[in-house]
Design a protein around this motif. Sequence first.
Motif, PDB file in Angstrom:
ATOM      1  N   GLU A 186     -54.792  35.316  12.101  1.00 33.10           N
ATOM      2  CA  GLU A 186     -55.356  35.052  11.487  1.00 33.10           C
ATOM      3  C   GLU A 186     -56.049  33.610  11.358  1.00 33.10           C
ATOM      4  OE1 GLU A 186     -58.642  36.155   9.910  1.00 33.10           O
ATOM      5  OE2 GLU A 186     -59.197  34.255   9.495  1.00 33.10           O
ATOM      6  N   ILE A 187     -57.018  33.226  11.271  1.00 29.26           N
ATOM      7  CA  ILE A 187     -57.230  31.475  11.620  1.00 29.26           C
ATOM      8  C   ILE A 187     -57.029  30.860  10.335  1.00 29.26           C
ATOM      9  CG2 ILE A 187     -59.777  31.392  11.946  1.00 29.26           C
ATOM     10  CD1 ILE A 187     -59.785  29.474  14.251  1.00 29.26           C
ATOM     11  N   MET A 188     -57.510  31.750   8.834  1.00 32.65           N
ATOM     12  CA  MET A 188     -57.865  31.053   7.971  1.00 32.65           C
ATOM     13  C   MET A 188     -55.802  31.440   7.428  1.00 32.65           C
ATOM     14  SD  MET A 188     -61.128  30.311   7.562  1.00 32.65           S
ATOM     15  CE  MET A 188     -61.070  30.186   5.953  1.00 32.65           C
ATOM     16  N   PRO A 189     -55.773  29.887   5.912  1.00 27.94           N
ATOM     17  CA  PRO A 189     -54.980  30.471   5.414  1.00 27.94           C
ATOM     18  C   PRO A 189     -54.480  31.934   4.596  1.00 27.94           C
ATOM     19  CG  PRO A 189     -56.516  28.627   3.973  1.00 27.94           C
ATOM     20  CD  PRO A 189     -56.436  28.991   5.764  1.00 27.94           C
ATOM     21  N   LEU A 209     -48.314  39.414  10.444  1.00 29.44           N
ATOM     22  CA  LEU A 209     -50.030  39.018  10.241  1.00 29.44           C
ATOM     23  C   LEU A 209     -49.519  37.681  10.023  1.00 29.44           C
ATOM     24  CD1 LEU A 209     -52.494  38.689   9.269  1.00 29.44           C
ATOM     25  CD2 LEU A 209     -51.756  38.562   7.138  1.00 29.44           C
ATOM     26  N   TYR A 210     -50.294  37.159  11.177  1.00 25.47           N
ATOM     27  CA  TYR A 210     -49.470  34.814  11.513  1.00 25.47           C
ATOM     28  C   TYR A 210     -51.180  34.226  10.646  1.00 25.47           C
ATOM     29  CZ  TYR A 210     -46.716  36.888  15.083  1.00 25.47           C
ATOM     30  OH  TYR A 210     -45.598  37.835  15.537  1.00 25.47           O
ATOM     31  N   LEU A 211     -50.580  33.964   9.737  1.00 32.77           N
ATOM     32  CA  LEU A 211     -51.696  33.332   9.532  1.00 32.77           C
ATOM     33  C   LEU A 211     -52.144  31.930   9.618  1.00 32.77           C
ATOM     34  CD1 LEU A 211     -51.627  34.390   5.082  1.00 32.77           C
ATOM     35  CD2 LEU A 211     -53.364  35.115   6.962  1.00 32.77           C
ATOM     36  N   SER A 212     -53.483  31.054   9.659  1.00 30.73           N
ATOM     37  CA  SER A 212     -53.402  29.712  10.123  1.00 30.73           C
ATOM     38  C   SER A 212     -52.744  29.729  11.824  1.00 30.73           C
ATOM     39  CB  SER A 212     -52.942  29.008   9.785  1.00 30.73           C
ATOM     40  OG  SER A 212     -53.045  28.809   7.958  1.00 30.73           O
ATOM     41  N   HIS A 213     -53.273  30.918  12.306  1.00 30.97           N
ATOM     42  CA  HIS A 213     -53.565  31.391  13.846  1.00 30.97           C
ATOM     43  C   HIS A 213     -54.560  31.820  14.498  1.00 30.97           C
ATOM     44  CE1 HIS A 213     -48.810  30.869  13.113  1.00 30.97           C
ATOM     45  NE2 HIS A 213     -48.928  30.992  14.275  1.00 30.97           N
ATOM     46  N   THR A 214     -54.778  31.369  15.970  1.00 32.46           N
ATOM     47  CA  THR A 214     -55.042  31.752  16.763  1.00 32.46           C
ATOM     48  C   THR A 214     -55.208  31.977  18.428  1.00 32.46           C
ATOM     49  OG1 THR A 214     -57.927  31.503  17.062  1.00 32.46           O
ATOM     50  CG2 THR A 214     -56.617  29.113  17.237  1.00 32.46           C
ATOM     51  N   VAL A 215     -56.319  32.599  19.208  1.00 31.42           N
ATOM     52  CA  VAL A 215     -55.517  32.922  20.238  1.00 31.42           C
ATOM     53  C   VAL A 215     -56.693  31.832  21.472  1.00 31.42           C
ATOM     54  CG1 VAL A 215     -56.354  34.101  22.189  1.00 31.42           C
ATOM     55  CG2 VAL A 215     -56.187  35.296  19.796  1.00 31.42           C
ATOM     56  N   THR A 216     -55.897  31.694  21.808  1.00 29.18           N
ATOM     57  CA  THR A 216     -56.376  29.817  22.223  1.00 29.18           C
ATOM     58  C   THR A 216     -56.089  30.318  24.338  1.00 29.18           C
ATOM     59  OG1 THR A 216     -53.501  29.408  21.900  1.00 29.18           O
ATOM     60  CG2 THR A 216     -55.283  27.238  20.856  1.00 29.18           C
ATOM     61  N   GLU A 217     -55.905  31.413  24.174  1.00 27.47           N
ATOM     62  CA  GLU A 217     -55.945  31.941  25.418  1.00 27.47           C
ATOM     63  C   GLU A 217     -55.938  32.691  25.721  1.00 27.47           C
ATOM     64  OE1 GLU A 217     -53.598  29.233  28.670  1.00 27.47           O
ATOM     65  OE2 GLU A 217     -55.126  29.760  30.289  1.00 27.47           O
ATOM     66  N   ILE A 218     -56.932  33.899  27.097  1.00 28.64           N
ATOM     67  CA  ILE A 218     -57.011  34.848  27.559  1.00 28.64           C
ATOM     68  C   ILE A 218     -56.545  34.605  29.451  1.00 28.64           C
ATOM     69  CG2 ILE A 218     -58.374  36.891  27.852  1.00 28.64           C
ATOM     70  CD1 ILE A 218     -59.613  36.375  24.953  1.00 28.64           C
ATOM     71  N   ILE A 219     -55.238  35.755  29.263  1.00 27.75           N
ATOM     72  CA  ILE A 219     -54.950  35.620  30.815  1.00 27.75           C
ATOM     73  C   ILE A 219     -55.067  36.905  31.273  1.00 27.75           C
ATOM     74  CG2 ILE A 219     -52.933  35.101  32.339  1.00 27.75           C
ATOM     75  CD1 ILE A 219     -51.793  32.919  29.565  1.00 27.75           C
ATOM     76  N   LYS A 233     -51.053  27.391  16.432  1.00 28.34           N
ATOM     77  CA  LYS A 233     -51.042  27.977  15.346  1.00 28.34           C
ATOM     78  C   LYS A 233     -51.990  26.156  14.701  1.00 28.34           C
ATOM     79  CE  LYS A 233     -47.896  27.345  11.283  1.00 28.34           C
ATOM     80  NZ  LYS A 233     -48.953  27.443  10.184  1.00 28.34           N
ATOM     81  N   VAL A 234     -52.800  26.693  13.415  1.00 29.30           N
ATOM     82  CA  VAL A 234     -53.500  25.461  13.506  1.00 29.30           C
ATOM     83  C   VAL A 234     -54.041  24.837  12.160  1.00 29.30           C
ATOM     84  CG1 VAL A 234     -55.366  26.853  14.633  1.00 29.30           C
ATOM     85  CG2 VAL A 234     -55.656  26.739  12.329  1.00 29.30           C
ATOM     86  N   ASP A 235     -54.206  23.368  12.196  1.00 35.15           N
ATOM     87  CA  ASP A 235     -53.458  22.927  10.575  1.00 35.15           C
ATOM     88  C   ASP A 235     -54.881  23.225   9.989  1.00 35.15           C
ATOM     89  OD1 ASP A 235     -55.961  21.611  11.965  1.00 35.15           O
ATOM     90  OD2 ASP A 235     -54.721  19.558  12.332  1.00 35.15           O
ATOM     91  N   GLU A 236     -54.735  22.563   8.916  1.00 31.79           N
ATOM     92  CA  GLU A 236     -56.279  22.902   8.029  1.00 31.79           C
ATOM     93  C   GLU A 236     -57.200  22.519   8.533  1.00 31.79           C
ATOM     94  OE1 GLU A 236     -53.616  19.865   6.555  1.00 31.79           O
ATOM     95  OE2 GLU A 236     -52.661  21.265   7.120  1.00 31.79           O
ATOM     96  N   SER A 237     -57.884  21.560   9.270  1.00 28.77           N
ATOM     97  CA  SER A 237     -58.806  21.865  10.107  1.00 28.77           C
ATOM     98  C   SER A 237     -59.226  21.955  11.194  1.00 28.77           C
ATOM     99  CB  SER A 237     -59.387  20.014  10.265  1.00 28.77           C
ATOM    100  OG  SER A 237     -58.161  19.417   9.845  1.00 28.77           O
ATOM    101  N   PHE A 238     -58.423  23.547  11.165  1.00 33.12           N
ATOM    102  CA  PHE A 238     -58.459  23.639  12.929  1.00 33.12           C
ATOM    103  C   PHE A 238     -58.156  23.461  14.055  1.00 33.12           C
ATOM    104  CE2 PHE A 238     -61.671  25.414   9.358  1.00 33.12           C
ATOM    105  CZ  PHE A 238     -60.843  26.897   8.791  1.00 33.12           C
ATOM    106  N   ARG A 239     -57.417  22.654  14.205  1.00 37.15           N
ATOM    107  CA  ARG A 239     -57.007  21.766  14.889  1.00 37.15           C
ATOM    108  C   ARG A 239     -56.171  22.952  15.453  1.00 37.15           C
ATOM    109  NH1 ARG A 239     -58.605  16.437  12.569  1.00 37.15           N
ATOM    110  NH2 ARG A 239     -56.834  16.826  11.808  1.00 37.15           N
TER     111      ARG A 239
END
Lengths: 421, 117
Positions: A186-189, A209-219, A233-239
Amino acid sequence: MMKDVIVIGGGAGGLAAAIEIHQAGKDVLLIEREEFLGGILNQCIHNGFGLEVFKEEYTGPEYANQFIDVFLQEKIDYLLDTTVIGLKKEGHIFTVETSNESQGIEFYQTQTVVVSTGSYERTRGQISIPGDRPYGVITAGSAQRYLNTDGLLVGKKVFILGSGDIGLIMARRMKLEGAEVLGVAEIMPHSNGLNRNIVQCLNDFDIPLYLSHTVTEIIADDHQRLSKIKVSKVDESFRVIKGSEKVFEVDTLLLSIGLIPDVTILDDLGVEIDKRTKSVKVNQAYETNIEGLFVCGNALQVHDLVDNVTLESKRAGQAVVRYLNKDKVKENHTLSLNPGTNLAYITPQRLDMGLEQENISLSFRSRKKMEKAVCKIYQNSQLIFEKKLFFVLPAEMETIQLPFKTIQDQGDLKVELEVKS
Amino acid sequence: MKKEFICIVCPRGCRISVDDDLNISGNQCPRGKTYVENEMKSPTRILTTTVKTIFEYTPRLSCKTDKPIPKELLFKAMEVINDVVIEEEINIGDIIIMNILDTGANVIATKPSRKKE
Ligand SMILES: Cc1cc2nc3c(=O)[nH]c(=O)nc-3n(C[C@H](O)[C@H](O)[C@H](O)COP(=O)(O)OP(=O)(O)OC[C@H]3O[C@@H](n4cnc5c(N)ncnc54)[C@H](O)[C@@H]3O)c2cc1C
C-alpha cells in the motif's frame, strides 16, 4: 410504448430504486447487461452485508436475494443480457438504445431514466507501473469473479497491490483456496481497507501488509507470463527510496487500486461532471443537470457499504416519483454545496430550492482519520448547522441529515470537518 | 512475548497488546478487553466459500458456515467443502454439509442454484 421510468443496472442500487418507484404505481422497466440480477453482490460471497438495513450479517448473494425476491414478486418489467449502448434526449423524452444477442438493437422511450450502472476498477494503465506487460496482472475484482462464480483460481503465487477491501478479501479467499499470498503493498502510510478486513483477511493468515510500499517493476518470463515483481518503499512524498527494493517471485499480481463510477453511457448527453467523485453532479433529488435523468449507487459515488447504496437508491426512487407527480413548489433557483477543509468530496453538489423536503441527506468522505470530528456547514460565512461525528476515516463514507429549514434562500453552502476543541 | 491485536469492535481500531502475564493494554474501552480475551481464548470465524455443482449456469454456488467455527479449522473445513459436488437444485439456506468437523455448524447455501431468470 412509453415508460414512466427506465432503470439502467440491476445491482443493489437499481433494484432498490425500481422497487420504490413501482410501489408508488409507476410503470418501470429495468435493464441489466448480465444474465442475472444483483450486480457485484453476486461475487462478494463474504459476509458483512446488511448490518444497518436488515440488522443481519448477510453474504453478498444473500443480500441481493432479499431484493431480487421482492423485485420478482412485484412483477416489475426487466430485461437481462441486455446492454444499454446509447441514451438520448429529445424534447422531454429519453430514448434508450439497447443491444442483446438475440434481439439485436432496440429502442425504448421513457419520461425519466435512473442510471445505476455501478463502478469499474482502476487498471494498471491508470497508475503506470514500469516494466513488462505480461499475463498474470489482473484486477482484484476480475479475479474475484473468476474464482467465486466460475471456480477458476487465477494463480498460485500471488501479490496484491493496494489495500482496498477487494484486495484484502481476495487475499484471504485465494489463501483459503490454496494459493500462496506473499503480501499486500500500500503506497499510503495507512490502509484503505476496513480494520476488520486487515485483521480477518491478513493477520489471521500471517499475510504481510507493506505500508508506504509500491510495485516498482513488473518482470515477465520468456512466455510473456508474470515471473517477478519488485516492491520498494516510498517516502512521505511517494518518492521511491533507493535500496529498499524487495523481489517477489509470483505468477499473479492483483490490483486493488480503487473503483471509479461508471457513467460512460452519459458521455453524449452533456452532463455536468464533478472531478472529485469522477461522476456527475446531482441535486438533492439525485437529478443531474439534464431534467429527468437521475443517478444513484456506485455510479454516483463509490460506496463501501451496500446498505448506503440501498438507502440512497430508495431516496432516488422517491425523488423520481415526486418528479413524475410534478411535486415541486415553483420553478426556483439552485445553490451549490462545496467541500471545504478536510473533505474529499460531497454529494449532492447542488440544492434545488424548489424541492422542499424535511431533511437533505449529505454524503462525504474525510481526507484523513479524525477523532471527535465536527461537521460544520456554513452559508454566507455563517454557521447554519453542525453535527458531531465520533470518528471519521477516508475508508468510510459518512451520511448526515441537514434539515431543509436551516438553509437560507440565497448563498452557496460549504461543508467542513473540524476537530472538536 | 508481547502479542498485538487490532480491535475491530468500532472504527477507532485500537492497537491492544497482551504481555506474558496476560495484562491487556492499549484498549480505550472495556469492549476492547472483551474482544482480545475472546481472540486469545477461542478465536472463531464464519467461513464463506463456494461449492462445485453439476449445473452449467451456476458452476459454483456460494456457501457459508451458519455459525462461527474455530479459526484453526478453516483450512480443514475448506478441504471437506471442496470435496462436495451439488447435483440437485438447491435453495438459499439449504444445508449442504451437516455439522462440519463436529463443530456444531452446518454449511448452508447462500445462493439458489437458479436457472435463468
Ligand atoms: C469486492 C467488493 C466487496 C464489498 N464488500 C462489502 C461489504 O463487505 N459490505 C458491504 O456492505 N458492502 C460491500 N461492498 C460494497 C457494495 O457491495 C457495493 O457498493 C454495491 O453492491 C454496489 O451496488 P450498485 O447497484 O451501485 O452497483 P453494481 O452492483 O455494480 O450494479 C451495477 C449493475 O449495472 C449493470 N450495468 C452497468 N452498465 C450497464 C449497461 N450499460 N447496460 C445495462 N446494465 C449495465 C452491471 O452489470 C451491474 O449489474 C463491496 C463491494 C465490492 C466491489
